[in-house]
Every structure is written in structure tokens, then in C-alpha cells.
Scaffold this motif. Sequence first.
Motif, PDB file in Angstrom:
ATOM      1  N   ALA A  73       0.827  -1.206   0.000  1.00 13.57           N
ATOM      2  CA  ALA A  73       0.000   0.000   0.000  1.00 13.57           C
ATOM      3  C   ALA A  73       0.865   1.261   0.000  1.00 13.57           C
ATOM      4  CB  ALA A  73      -0.925  -0.003   1.210  1.00 13.57           C
ATOM      5  N   ALA A  74       1.986   1.217   0.729  1.00 15.02           N
ATOM      6  CA  ALA A  74       2.886   2.372   0.779  1.00 15.02           C
ATOM      7  C   ALA A  74       3.520   2.623  -0.590  1.00 15.02           C
ATOM      8  CB  ALA A  74       3.969   2.149   1.835  1.00 15.02           C
ATOM      9  N   PHE A  75       3.907   1.553  -1.277  1.00 13.66           N
ATOM     10  CA  PHE A  75       4.447   1.711  -2.630  1.00 13.66           C
ATOM     11  C   PHE A  75       3.386   2.310  -3.561  1.00 13.66           C
ATOM     12  CE2 PHE A  75       7.824  -1.766  -1.999  1.00 13.66           C
ATOM     13  CZ  PHE A  75       8.876  -0.866  -2.075  1.00 13.66           C
ATOM     14  N   LYS A  76       2.169   1.814  -3.442  1.00  9.77           N
ATOM     15  CA  LYS A  76       1.084   2.321  -4.286  1.00  9.77           C
ATOM     16  C   LYS A  76       0.871   3.821  -4.051  1.00  9.77           C
ATOM     17  CE  LYS A  76      -2.893   2.575  -6.600  1.00  9.77           C
ATOM     18  NZ  LYS A  76      -3.373   3.916  -6.215  1.00  9.77           N
ATOM     19  N   GLU A  77       0.909   4.238  -2.807  1.00 10.11           N
ATOM     20  CA  GLU A  77       0.720   5.647  -2.487  1.00 10.11           C
ATOM     21  C   GLU A  77       1.860   6.492  -3.048  1.00 10.11           C
ATOM     22  OE1 GLU A  77       0.058   8.552   1.414  1.00 10.11           O
ATOM     23  OE2 GLU A  77       0.068   6.365   1.642  1.00 10.11           O
ATOM     24  N   GLU A  78       3.063   5.963  -2.963  1.00 14.11           N
ATOM     25  CA  GLU A  78       4.227   6.715  -3.419  1.00 14.11           C
ATOM     26  C   GLU A  78       4.258   6.868  -4.941  1.00 14.11           C
ATOM     27  OE1 GLU A  78       9.085   6.761  -2.802  1.00 14.11           O
ATOM     28  OE2 GLU A  78       7.809   5.456  -1.602  1.00 14.11           O
ATOM     29  N   PHE A  79       3.947   5.793  -5.651  1.00  7.94           N
ATOM     30  CA  PHE A  79       4.000   5.822  -7.118  1.00  7.94           C
ATOM     31  C   PHE A  79       2.662   6.188  -7.754  1.00  7.94           C
ATOM     32  CE2 PHE A  79       7.785   3.244  -6.293  1.00  7.94           C
ATOM     33  CZ  PHE A  79       8.674   3.735  -7.235  1.00  7.94           C
ATOM     34  N   GLU A  80       1.586   6.157  -6.962  1.00 11.87           N
ATOM     35  CA  GLU A  80       0.215   6.430  -7.412  1.00 11.87           C
ATOM     36  C   GLU A  80      -0.384   5.285  -8.221  1.00 11.87           C
ATOM     37  OE1 GLU A  80      -0.179  10.194  -9.303  1.00 11.87           O
ATOM     38  OE2 GLU A  80       0.546  11.311  -7.562  1.00 11.87           O
ATOM     39  N   HIS A  81       0.462   4.570  -8.962  1.00 16.44           N
ATOM     40  CA  HIS A  81      -0.045   3.471  -9.789  1.00 16.44           C
ATOM     41  C   HIS A  81       1.028   2.378  -9.862  1.00 16.44           C
ATOM     42  CE1 HIS A  81      -1.474   1.273 -13.361  1.00 16.44           C
ATOM     43  NE2 HIS A  81      -2.649   1.816 -13.118  1.00 16.44           N
ATOM     44  N   LEU A  82       0.628   1.130  -9.642  1.00 16.29           N
ATOM     45  CA  LEU A  82       1.540  -0.004  -9.811  1.00 16.29           C
ATOM     46  C   LEU A  82       1.084  -0.784 -11.046  1.00 16.29           C
ATOM     47  CD1 LEU A  82       1.962  -1.351  -6.154  1.00 16.29           C
ATOM     48  CD2 LEU A  82       3.512   0.146  -7.432  1.00 16.29           C
ATOM     49  N   ASP A  83       1.983  -0.940 -11.999  1.00 12.60           N
ATOM     50  CA  ASP A  83       1.626  -1.619 -13.244  1.00 12.60           C
ATOM     51  C   ASP A  83       1.835  -3.121 -13.163  1.00 12.60           C
ATOM     52  OD1 ASP A  83       1.148   0.705 -15.280  1.00 12.60           O
ATOM     53  OD2 ASP A  83       2.932   1.255 -14.135  1.00 12.60           O
ATOM     54  N   ARG A  84       2.812  -3.536 -12.375  1.00  7.71           N
ATOM     55  CA  ARG A  84       3.125  -4.966 -12.307  1.00  7.71           C
ATOM     56  C   ARG A  84       3.684  -5.293 -10.930  1.00  7.71           C
ATOM     57  NH1 ARG A  84       6.440  -5.747 -16.945  1.00  7.71           N
ATOM     58  NH2 ARG A  84       4.550  -6.358 -18.075  1.00  7.71           N
ATOM     59  N   VAL A  85       3.274  -6.416 -10.378  1.00  7.04           N
ATOM     60  CA  VAL A  85       3.834  -6.927  -9.130  1.00  7.04           C
ATOM     61  C   VAL A  85       4.391  -8.315  -9.405  1.00  7.04           C
ATOM     62  CG1 VAL A  85       3.357  -7.723  -6.784  1.00  7.04           C
ATOM     63  CG2 VAL A  85       2.328  -5.596  -7.617  1.00  7.04           C
ATOM     64  N   ILE A  86       5.662  -8.516  -9.075  1.00 13.17           N
ATOM     65  CA  ILE A  86       6.319  -9.812  -9.281  1.00 13.17           C
ATOM     66  C   ILE A  86       6.538 -10.467  -7.927  1.00 13.17           C
ATOM     67  CG2 ILE A  86       8.298 -11.021 -10.239  1.00 13.17           C
ATOM     68  CD1 ILE A  86       8.654  -8.755 -12.220  1.00 13.17           C
ATOM     69  N   VAL A  87       5.807 -11.542  -7.685  1.00 15.52           N
ATOM     70  CA  VAL A  87       5.907 -12.300  -6.429  1.00 15.52           C
ATOM     71  C   VAL A  87       7.084 -13.249  -6.575  1.00 15.52           C
ATOM     72  CG1 VAL A  87       4.707 -13.887  -4.874  1.00 15.52           C
ATOM     73  CG2 VAL A  87       3.429 -12.082  -6.062  1.00 15.52           C
ATOM     74  N   ASN A  88       8.227 -12.795  -6.126  1.00 16.31           N
ATOM     75  CA  ASN A  88       9.483 -13.497  -6.391  1.00 16.31           C
ATOM     76  C   ASN A  88      10.141 -14.071  -5.139  1.00 16.31           C
ATOM     77  OD1 ASN A  88      12.146 -13.971  -7.926  1.00 16.31           O
ATOM     78  ND2 ASN A  88      12.768 -12.508  -6.352  1.00 16.31           N
ATOM     79  N   ALA A  89       9.903 -13.493  -3.971  1.00 22.53           N
ATOM     80  CA  ALA A  89      10.597 -13.930  -2.757  1.00 22.53           C
ATOM     81  C   ALA A  89      10.369 -15.416  -2.509  1.00 22.53           C
ATOM     82  CB  ALA A  89      10.108 -13.123  -1.552  1.00 22.53           C
ATOM     83  N   GLY A  90      11.441 -16.124  -2.186  1.00 19.58           N
ATOM     84  CA  GLY A  90      11.314 -17.555  -1.940  1.00 19.58           C
ATOM     85  C   GLY A  90      12.538 -18.118  -1.248  1.00 19.58           C
ATOM     86  N   MET A  91      12.439 -19.384  -0.862  1.00 20.29           N
ATOM     87  CA  MET A  91      13.571 -20.061  -0.241  1.00 20.29           C
ATOM     88  C   MET A  91      13.516 -21.541  -0.582  1.00 20.29           C
ATOM     89  SD  MET A  91      12.488 -20.228   3.804  1.00 20.29           S
ATOM     90  CE  MET A  91      13.978 -21.141   4.219  1.00 20.29           C
ATOM     91  N   GLY A  92      14.605 -22.264  -0.313  1.00 15.60           N
ATOM     92  CA  GLY A  92      14.663 -23.673  -0.691  1.00 15.60           C
ATOM     93  C   GLY A  92      15.308 -24.572   0.333  1.00 15.60           C
ATOM     94  N   LYS A  93      15.190 -24.211   1.607  1.00 19.21           N
ATOM     95  CA  LYS A  93      15.768 -25.059   2.644  1.00 19.21           C
ATOM     96  C   LYS A  93      14.888 -26.281   2.881  1.00 19.21           C
ATOM     97  CE  LYS A  93      18.076 -21.355   5.206  1.00 19.21           C
ATOM     98  NZ  LYS A  93      18.189 -20.652   6.509  1.00 19.21           N
ATOM     99  N   GLY A  94      15.507 -27.364   3.368  1.00 14.85           N
ATOM    100  CA  GLY A  94      14.716 -28.538   3.698  1.00 14.85           C
ATOM    101  C   GLY A  94      15.479 -29.824   3.480  1.00 14.85           C
ATOM    102  N   GLY A  95      14.770 -30.934   3.612  1.00 17.01           N
ATOM    103  CA  GLY A  95      15.377 -32.243   3.432  1.00 17.01           C
ATOM    104  C   GLY A  95      14.313 -33.314   3.440  1.00 17.01           C
ATOM    105  N   SER A  96      14.745 -34.552   3.350  1.00 19.94           N
ATOM    106  CA  SER A  96      13.807 -35.673   3.334  1.00 19.94           C
ATOM    107  C   SER A  96      12.910 -35.628   4.564  1.00 19.94           C
ATOM    108  CB  SER A  96      14.576 -36.993   3.310  1.00 19.94           C
ATOM    109  OG  SER A  96      15.353 -37.094   2.132  1.00 19.94           O
TER     110      SER A  96
END
Length: 250
Positions: A73-96
Motif C-alpha cells: 500500500a505504501a508503494f502504491k501511495e508513493e508511485f500512485e499506480h503499480l503496473d506490475r507486481v512480481i511475487v518473487n521472494a522464496g527459499m529452498g531449505k529442507g530435506g527428506s
Amino acid sequence: MAKTILITGASSGLGAEMARQFAAKGYNLALCARRVERLEELKRDIQASNPSVKVTLKALDVTDSDAVFRVFAAFKEEFEHLDRVIVNAGMGKGGSLGTGLFQYNKATIETNLVAALAQCEAALEIFRAQQSGHLVTISSMSALRGMPRAMTAYAASKAGLVNLTEGIRADLLRAKSPIKVSCIMPGFIRSELNEKVKNTPFMVDTVPGVQAMVRAIEKEKPQAYVPSWPWTIMGFLMKRLPLKVVMKLG
């Protein structure tokens, strides 16, 4: 007017390289991640090469759902308009499973799927209000089948993300919404997430791999295997080969 892209998990790896490549194309950037010092370094690098591009940074742990809504919401307020959002954050820890690594497997699924849900919700609230926007989720080729060892929880989380994205697209199509939805499924692209992985077939370096991702994103494809060679063919095969063959890719 330059378009604005919000990228989560932008402090390193594929997220950072996407930011560089989109900046080179003239996009303004709303970048967020946990490691703000890495974001600040990235911003300096981007603006040295692209001084006309606006880059705004915010700290964000995507597993904090309230913070996701607040930061978007803060980004939207600052830029007034968001054209694209890329949901990229991730992780790959783990095991069997059953080997005492539950906390890491749980963290991977929470980050890659539950936190992605929060990001999609926050982005779509903005897009619905704007009546425009392009939601992009970054999944993985591993989503196509179950994978062994450290990939088990990761592949499951990415499969969930594929279905979540398709469900969102179906809902928007049903409502005849102008909002676009894409799911990008990278193959083996070198990044900090897999930098210790050796002798992996079809691995490509970060820059050309992300170039393929950026091309697919800009085409607003509903779903894309990237790089298209060899992953379009591999995707066809992975859905049909016996599990004992597919699991060798994990």
C-alpha cells in the motif's frame, strides 16, 4: 509515463537481476526484501547506469502478512499506480521428510506459498481498485512433479503456487477483469539459491536466464517455461516420464 514494477525478494539472485534488466528498459522500481543494505547497493548500481529511473526501497519479510499489505500500500501511495507486481521472494531449505528437518521444510512452504498468497492478495487489492495491473508469480519447473530430498517441500510449495496463480486467473477471467496474471516457471538458472549445486544439466547463468524470464513477463503469457529451450520440451516430458526418471532431476 514510465511504468512501475514492484519486485519482492529483490536483494539478490533472480530478483536483483530482474530489477537491473527492467530498469534498463526504463521501468521505475519498487523493490523490497529483508536485507535493506543489499537493496541500497542494488539501487546505487541501477541508478549509476539508469539515472532517470526512480527506485524506491522498503524492508519486507514476506512471512509477515500484515507487513506485506502495509508495504504494498505504501508503494502504491508513493508511485500512485503499480503496473506490475512480481511475487518473487522464496527459499529452498529442507530435506527428506522424517529426518528431523521439519522446521526447514515448514519454512520453505510458508515462504513460497503462504507468503505468496499474502503478496497476491495485497497486489490484487490494488489492481482491483485501479482496474488494471499485471500479477506475476515466480514458480519453478520442479512444480510439475514430486521431487526427492531437499526438493520435496520446495516442489510442493511451487506446485501450490502454480495452482494458486491459475485459480486467480480463472477468477479474473470469469469476472471479465482487465487484470493480467502470469506464472513463470524457471528451469535451472544460476542464483544464490542454488550456487552450491554442481553438475546440473541445462543450468544457465543468471543474466541470460533472467533475460528469458523478462521476455516472458513482458509478453504477459499466462504460463511460461523459461528458458524455453530446453524447458518447454522438458516440461512435456516431466509430466509423462516415470517418477524414477523425473526424480533424478532433483
